[in-house]
Design a protein around this motif. Sequence first.
Motif, short mmCIF file in Angstrom:
data_model
loop_
_atom_site.label_atom_id
_atom_site.label_comp_id
_atom_site.label_asym_id
_atom_site.label_seq_id
_atom_site.Cartn_x
_atom_site.Cartn_y
_atom_site.Cartn_z
N LYS A 160 37.39 39.22 24.80
CA LYS A 160 37.93 40.59 25.13
C LYS A 160 38.39 40.45 26.55
CE LYS A 160 35.99 45.22 24.74
NZ LYS A 160 35.15 45.92 24.14
N PHE A 161 39.85 40.94 26.70
CA PHE A 161 40.16 40.80 27.98
C PHE A 161 40.22 42.26 28.66
CE2 PHE A 161 42.24 37.59 25.47
CZ PHE A 161 42.12 36.62 26.07
N ILE A 162 39.91 42.26 29.83
CA ILE A 162 39.96 43.60 30.84
C ILE A 162 41.22 43.35 31.52
CG2 ILE A 162 39.10 44.94 32.59
CD1 ILE A 162 37.29 44.81 29.82
N ILE A 163 42.31 44.00 31.57
CA ILE A 163 43.45 43.66 32.05
C ILE A 163 43.46 44.80 33.17
CG2 ILE A 163 45.91 43.65 31.87
CD1 ILE A 163 45.56 43.12 28.70
N VAL A 164 43.60 44.13 34.30
CA VAL A 164 43.44 45.17 35.74
C VAL A 164 44.77 45.04 36.28
CG1 VAL A 164 41.20 44.88 36.05
CG2 VAL A 164 42.82 43.13 37.11
N ASP A 165 44.95 45.81 37.40
CA ASP A 165 46.43 46.11 37.98
C ASP A 165 46.57 45.17 39.39
OD1 ASP A 165 44.79 47.44 39.84
OD2 ASP A 165 46.02 49.22 39.79
N ALA A 166 45.41 44.36 39.51
CA ALA A 166 45.62 43.15 40.58
C ALA A 166 46.03 42.15 39.98
CB ALA A 166 44.25 43.26 41.40
N VAL A 179 33.46 39.36 28.80
CA VAL A 179 34.93 39.50 28.89
C VAL A 179 35.54 38.51 29.97
CG1 VAL A 179 34.72 42.07 28.65
CG2 VAL A 179 34.60 41.24 30.83
N ASP A 180 36.94 38.26 29.79
CA ASP A 180 37.77 37.96 30.84
C ASP A 180 38.52 38.97 31.67
OD1 ASP A 180 37.12 35.67 29.64
OD2 ASP A 180 39.15 34.58 29.29
N VAL A 181 38.51 39.03 32.94
CA VAL A 181 39.18 39.91 33.57
C VAL A 181 40.50 39.25 34.08
CG1 VAL A 181 39.23 41.50 35.79
CG2 VAL A 181 36.84 40.93 34.31
N VAL A 182 41.55 39.86 33.87
CA VAL A 182 42.87 39.03 33.99
C VAL A 182 43.84 40.01 34.57
CG1 VAL A 182 42.58 37.45 31.89
CG2 VAL A 182 43.88 39.48 31.76
N GLY A 183 44.78 39.55 35.07
CA GLY A 183 45.87 40.39 35.84
C GLY A 183 46.91 40.31 34.88
N PRO A 184 48.16 40.92 35.36
CA PRO A 184 49.54 41.11 34.51
C PRO A 184 50.66 40.01 34.81
CG PRO A 184 49.16 43.13 36.03
CD PRO A 184 48.30 41.94 36.50
N VAL A 185 50.28 39.13 35.77
CA VAL A 185 51.32 37.96 35.81
C VAL A 185 51.18 36.98 34.99
CG1 VAL A 185 51.68 36.08 37.33
CG2 VAL A 185 51.20 38.17 38.45
N CYS A 186 52.62 36.69 34.62
CA CYS A 186 52.59 35.92 33.40
C CYS A 186 52.21 34.21 33.75
CB CYS A 186 54.59 35.66 33.12
SG CYS A 186 54.94 37.57 33.06
N GLU A 187 51.13 33.99 33.99
CA GLU A 187 50.64 32.88 34.04
C GLU A 187 49.25 32.72 33.44
OE1 GLU A 187 51.92 30.11 35.64
OE2 GLU A 187 53.66 31.08 36.87
N SER A 188 48.96 31.59 32.79
CA SER A 188 47.54 31.80 32.13
C SER A 188 46.48 31.68 33.14
CB SER A 188 47.36 30.59 31.26
OG SER A 188 48.49 30.89 29.99
N SER A 189 46.80 31.06 34.45
CA SER A 189 45.79 31.12 35.52
C SER A 189 45.47 32.62 36.30
CB SER A 189 46.16 30.06 36.43
OG SER A 189 47.44 30.29 36.93
N ASP A 190 46.20 33.44 35.81
CA ASP A 190 46.13 34.77 36.35
C ASP A 190 44.95 35.54 35.99
OD1 ASP A 190 46.62 36.93 38.03
OD2 ASP A 190 47.91 37.97 36.61
#
Length: 428
Positions: free
Chosen positions: A311-317, A348-359
């Motif tokens: 489950k991914f929490i996609i944040v704006d940072a 969960v994973d908390v992730v950002g919008p950037v096109c990199e898996s390390s984001d």
Amino acid sequence: MHHFYYRDSELYVEDVPVLSLVKEYGTPLYIYSAQTIIDHYTRFETLLEPLDHLICYAVKANSNLWILKLLANQGSGFDLVSGGELYRVLRAGGDPKKCTFAGVGKTRSEIEEALRVGIYSFIVESEEELLTIDAIAKKLSIQAPVAFRINPDVQAATHAKITTGSEVNKFGIAFSQVSELFDKCSKLDGVFLKGIQIHIGSQIQQVEPFLQAIQKVLPLVEKARQKYGAEFLDIGGGIGIVYEQAIESGREDWWKERKESLTLAQYVESILPLVKPLGMRLLVEPGRVLVGNAGILVSQVLYVKKGGAKKFIIVDAAMNDLVRPAFYDAYHQIIPLREQLDPRMEVVDVVGPVCESSDCFAIDRLLPKVQAGEYLAIFSTGAYGFSMASNYNSRLKPAEVMVSGKTVKLIRKRESYQDLVALEEELT
Ligand SMILES: *Cc1c(COP(=O)(O)O)cnc(C)c1O
């Protein structure tokens, strides 16, 4: 210690609810507590009172003008690594006579600028650099104060990307070459040996590596003092802070740091017996320990996405705002702005919008259940947060606010699209 806490289940910074700042300034948003920085600085100052000393805040940890000004007003000196940092310190009202200038690759123009404003000392990292400083100083008809950075070759037990005091690192002068360079230095008219410096790495949680490094260079420090008249020993920065459980919710004592860490008191108590007998001035270059726990990064949840396995929490940072997790595998505590006393937790994973898996800000993290629109605070982001931010993915750098009691100051505006292209304008 810091001044972020829950009151009536709502996250506060000093006397201000974090939510009110988010409503006013948007997200992602860096928020700093001025009192936390002052507390840390004052504690260090007080502990060092038994010695002639100078605290040189490592500007690269957080170089916002208002933070530099806050520290300059406390009497702090500054540890610089570029002409840009010198410019910032001067703009913020810092005293160049309390500045050291470090770094393995100082340019000629940076050296000249630093000489013209009269910095306290260069921290020299190689023979070629010493000769360059000597030549420039002679041209300006002055004598440049220099300190040798010695690489003590100790292992600092921290992340590989932030260890600096081992023989394989690019930093410092190799132990075996120092004596010869003392001699060369004494024969140059444009420089004089003012001190010795070591800096073995960052986010160091035990006192032993610091002690080992100091012990190892003591004979050279003695020689520098007796034979060449050196007046100071600079033991660098690197003191670690608490990242895990920086704040705990649902308990009376949640504002206290929970995990064991090296405290400033332990650090100073351990080094004093080694450095006091030298009778020299002591310099320290703390960065992270002064500002790290004084900042948070607040981000809004954009989407909650159920992937195939996670489950991914996609944040704006994103990693452009805070690169430490991607760069150093760093852990940052993440909590919702509204405390949930009996939370339903999920992994969960908390992730950002950037096109990199390390984001990614957190992987397989147990967090209270959150929905789109809610806000998360990423803790301990006052150091190496904004100062490492970029415009990758053409994202706008976040705004920064500083809170002091009830007073809120916007210390850096959110960037605009115009800012993004300002230096590329005039397409014809
Ligand atoms: C980065 C750096 C510091 C500060 O390190 P912290 O871990 O933030 O205390 C001090 N001195 C030098 C030479 C540095 O490069």
